[in-house]
Design an enzyme around this catalytic site. Structure first.
Site, PDB file in Angstrom:
ATOM      1  N   TYR A 156       0.951  -1.141   0.014  1.00 29.45           N
ATOM      2  CA  TYR A 156       0.008   0.129  -0.093  1.00 29.45           C
ATOM      3  C   TYR A 156       0.836   1.452   0.011  1.00 29.45           C
ATOM      4  CZ  TYR A 156      -3.334  -3.493   1.382  1.00 29.45           C
ATOM      5  OH  TYR A 156      -4.140  -4.658   1.482  1.00 29.45           O
ATOM      6  N   HIS A 216       0.345 -12.150   0.837  1.00 27.67           N
ATOM      7  CA  HIS A 216      -0.454 -11.180   0.163  1.00 27.67           C
ATOM      8  C   HIS A 216      -0.808 -11.487  -1.130  1.00 27.67           C
ATOM      9  CE1 HIS A 216      -1.471  -6.597   0.049  1.00 27.67           C
ATOM     10  NE2 HIS A 216      -2.482  -7.314  -0.496  1.00 27.67           N
TER      11      HIS A 216
HETATM   12  P1  NAD Z   1     -13.311  -0.956   1.717  1.00 23.07           P
HETATM   13  O1  NAD Z   1     -14.753  -1.746   0.905  1.00 23.07           O
HETATM   14  O2  NAD Z   1     -13.312  -0.718   3.001  1.00 23.07           O
HETATM   15  O3  NAD Z   1     -13.275   0.634   0.797  1.00 23.07           O
HETATM   16  C1  NAD Z   1     -12.415   1.287   1.148  1.00 23.07           C
HETATM   17  C2  NAD Z   1     -12.968   2.836   0.511  1.00 23.07           C
HETATM   18  O4  NAD Z   1     -14.212   3.320   0.878  1.00 23.07           O
HETATM   19  C3  NAD Z   1     -11.985   3.789   0.680  1.00 23.07           C
HETATM   20  O5  NAD Z   1     -12.051   4.801  -0.349  1.00 23.07           O
HETATM   21  C4  NAD Z   1     -12.581   4.577   1.935  1.00 23.07           C
HETATM   22  O6  NAD Z   1     -12.171   6.066   2.104  1.00 23.07           O
HETATM   23  C5  NAD Z   1     -14.182   4.528   1.534  1.00 23.07           C
HETATM   24  N1  NAD Z   1     -14.971   4.610   2.627  1.00 23.07           N
HETATM   25  C6  NAD Z   1     -14.676   4.277   3.918  1.00 23.07           C
HETATM   26  N2  NAD Z   1     -15.757   4.648   4.773  1.00 23.07           N
HETATM   27  C7  NAD Z   1     -16.735   5.189   4.162  1.00 23.07           C
HETATM   28  C8  NAD Z   1     -17.885   5.903   4.430  1.00 23.07           C
HETATM   29  N3  NAD Z   1     -18.515   5.870   5.523  1.00 23.07           N
HETATM   30  N4  NAD Z   1     -18.372   6.579   3.543  1.00 23.07           N
HETATM   31  C9  NAD Z   1     -17.981   6.773   2.097  1.00 23.07           C
HETATM   32  N5  NAD Z   1     -16.941   6.090   1.789  1.00 23.07           N
HETATM   33  C10 NAD Z   1     -16.063   5.268   2.523  1.00 23.07           C
HETATM   34  O7  NAD Z   1     -12.103  -1.557   0.824  1.00 23.07           O
HETATM   35  P2  NAD Z   1     -10.668  -1.712   1.072  1.00 23.07           P
HETATM   36  O8  NAD Z   1     -10.262  -0.624   1.796  1.00 23.07           O
HETATM   37  O9  NAD Z   1      -9.905  -2.758  -0.023  1.00 23.07           O
HETATM   38  O10 NAD Z   1     -10.718  -2.887   2.372  1.00 23.07           O
HETATM   39  C11 NAD Z   1     -10.513  -2.812   3.642  1.00 23.07           C
HETATM   40  C12 NAD Z   1      -9.161  -3.061   4.090  1.00 23.07           C
HETATM   41  O11 NAD Z   1      -8.880  -4.342   3.834  1.00 23.07           O
HETATM   42  C13 NAD Z   1      -7.988  -2.628   3.202  1.00 23.07           C
HETATM   43  O12 NAD Z   1      -7.609  -1.266   3.686  1.00 23.07           O
HETATM   44  C14 NAD Z   1      -7.041  -3.683   3.637  1.00 23.07           C
HETATM   45  O13 NAD Z   1      -6.352  -3.393   4.776  1.00 23.07           O
HETATM   46  C15 NAD Z   1      -7.665  -4.878   3.532  1.00 23.07           C
HETATM   47  N6  NAD Z   1      -7.806  -5.710   2.401  1.00 23.07           N
HETATM   48  C16 NAD Z   1      -6.693  -6.550   2.024  1.00 23.07           C
HETATM   49  C17 NAD Z   1      -6.781  -7.206   0.943  1.00 23.07           C
HETATM   50  C18 NAD Z   1      -5.708  -8.423   0.667  1.00 23.07           C
HETATM   51  O14 NAD Z   1      -5.094  -8.629   1.697  1.00 23.07           O
HETATM   52  N7  NAD Z   1      -5.597  -8.996  -0.615  1.00 23.07           N
HETATM   53  C19 NAD Z   1      -7.489  -6.926  -0.190  1.00 23.07           C
HETATM   54  C20 NAD Z   1      -8.573  -5.919   0.089  1.00 23.07           C
HETATM   55  C21 NAD Z   1      -8.601  -5.234   1.374  1.00 23.07           C
END
Ligand code: NAD
Length: 328
Positions: A56, A119
């Site tokens: 990230y 990852h």
């Molecule tokens: P998410 O579905 O949580 O979406 C994040 C996005 O939504 C960001 O742009 C954020 O600013 C926005 N958001 C959050 N709260 C909001 C709200 N109340 N209103 C409007 N927008 C909002 O997706 P994500 O970030 O991909 O997933 C969460 C976490 O999971 C990642 O940060 C990561 O730590 C983990 N993750 C890991 C993997 C992996 O290991 N392969 C893949 C995806 C996610």
């Protein structure tokens, strides 16, 4: 906040976890000056599970999270990853992941992480992941540099195969159990449950779609999924419901997911997620949302090596097959 035990580990994690990918500016720029307030708001709300990766922002998210978490480090469960270093850069070798964790520890300003995860394993050679990467992660656990080990990725069926064959503590799947999808349950959840492996669900907003934010260019969801998401957001807003609160509420209904990771870019997003803890959606609103997403329910997109996608798309892993693998 509510807490659950992460599989068979001794770690107790908040049901809403802090996904730190936004701190790598992966969705849009997040001001660095806001980091302390953002992490502080999450800690105040009872969030104790933080997930990040060197991928990230090429180390940026780890650096920022490490600095902001310093006052709370002893009281939180900190997870990072290894093996993915860029959009097209992967190194699942023992040497590569060992060097990666050393660099992560420096950026995170800590001697040990609570969880180290391989990852996005769908981009690797799965035999290498099982025979080289996971043993190397277990060696790092042995050396006291990580308390537990896990894997992450997109395809539930592929993750199920690996957790059936390798002794990991946790498994993280994303975009397969939220308002858009539930096929994590066809392949992965039962295997994780039977084996006592901690199940982590990520991307409750389908990587931002259900938050109504402007999506980054790299977002892989097909146009029909984005269009359905936009309809959900607009319908929710016109009904006086925060679509992000509704989306994470839906994820919190899963019986065996220990924590749902949400990406936070501002304190108001932490508040809107935590509002889900006391939320009771109107049945008619929920019904309408389910109708809007029905045409694209369980739509997936290409991810990783084609041969891994073939394994990943095989959905059902029966209990009988799972036991056969164990006995083999
Ligand atoms: P998410 O579905 O949580 O979406 C994040 C996005 O939504 C960001 O742009 C954020 O600013 C926005 N958001 C959050 N709260 C909001 C709200 N109340 N209103 C409007 N927008 C909002 O997706 P994500 O970030 O991909 O997933 C969460 C976490 O999971 C990642 O940060 C990561 O730590 C983990 N993750 C890991 C993997 C992996 O290991 N392969 C893949 C995806 C996610």
């Amino acid at each position: 906040m509510r807490y659950r035990t992460l599989g068979s580990t001794s770690l107790s994690v908040s049901v809403i976890g802090f996904g730190a990918s936004p701190l790598g500016n992966v969705f849009s720029p997040v001001p660095r000056a806001d980091d302390a307030a953002l992490v502080g708001r999450a800690v105040d709300a009872g969030i104790n599970f933080f997930d990040v990766s060197p991928y990230y922002g090429a180390g940026l998210a780890e650096e920022r999270l490490g600095a902001a978490l310093a006052p709370y480090r002893k009281n939180v469960v900190l997870a990072t990853k290894c093996g993915r270093n860029g959009a097209d850069q992967f190194d699942f070798s023992a040497k590569g992941i060992t060097a990666s964790l050393e660099a992560s520890l420096r950026r995170l300003k800590t001697d040990v992480v609570d969880l180290i995860q391989a990852h996005d394993i769908e981009f690797g050679d799965i035999d290498q992941v099982i025979d080289e990467t996971i043993p190397a992660l277990l060696a790092l656990k042995q050396q006291g540099k990580a308390r537990t080990v896990g894997i992450t990725g997109y395809w539930p069926g592929l993750l199920a195969r690996v957790v059936s064959e390798a002794p990991v503590d946790t498994v993280l799947n994303y975009c397969h159990w939220n308002l858009f999808s539930d096929d994590m349950d066809a392949a992965l959840s039962p295997v994780a449950e039977r084996r006592g492996i901690g199940l982590i669900n990520a991307s409750p907003l389908h990587m931002g779609i259900l938050g109504g934010v402007t999506l980054p260019e790299w977002h892989p969801a097909p146009p029909a999924v984005r269009a359905a998401g936009a309809q959900v957001v607009s319908f929710c807003r016109s009904s006086g419901v925060d679509p992000a609160t509704l989306s994470i509420w839906a994820c919190l209904q899963h019986p065996s997911v220990a924590s749902t990771l949400m990406g936070f870019a501002g304190v108001e997003q932490v508040d809107s997620a935590c509002a889900a803890l006391d939320f009771a959606p109107n049945a008619l609103v929920l019904q309408k949302v389910r109708r809007l997403v029905a045409p694209v329910h369980n739509t997936s997109w290409p991810q990783g090596r084609p041969e891994n996608e073939d394994i990943g798309r095989v959905l059902a892993v029966s209990e009988e097959d799972d036991i056969k693998v164990t006995k083999a």
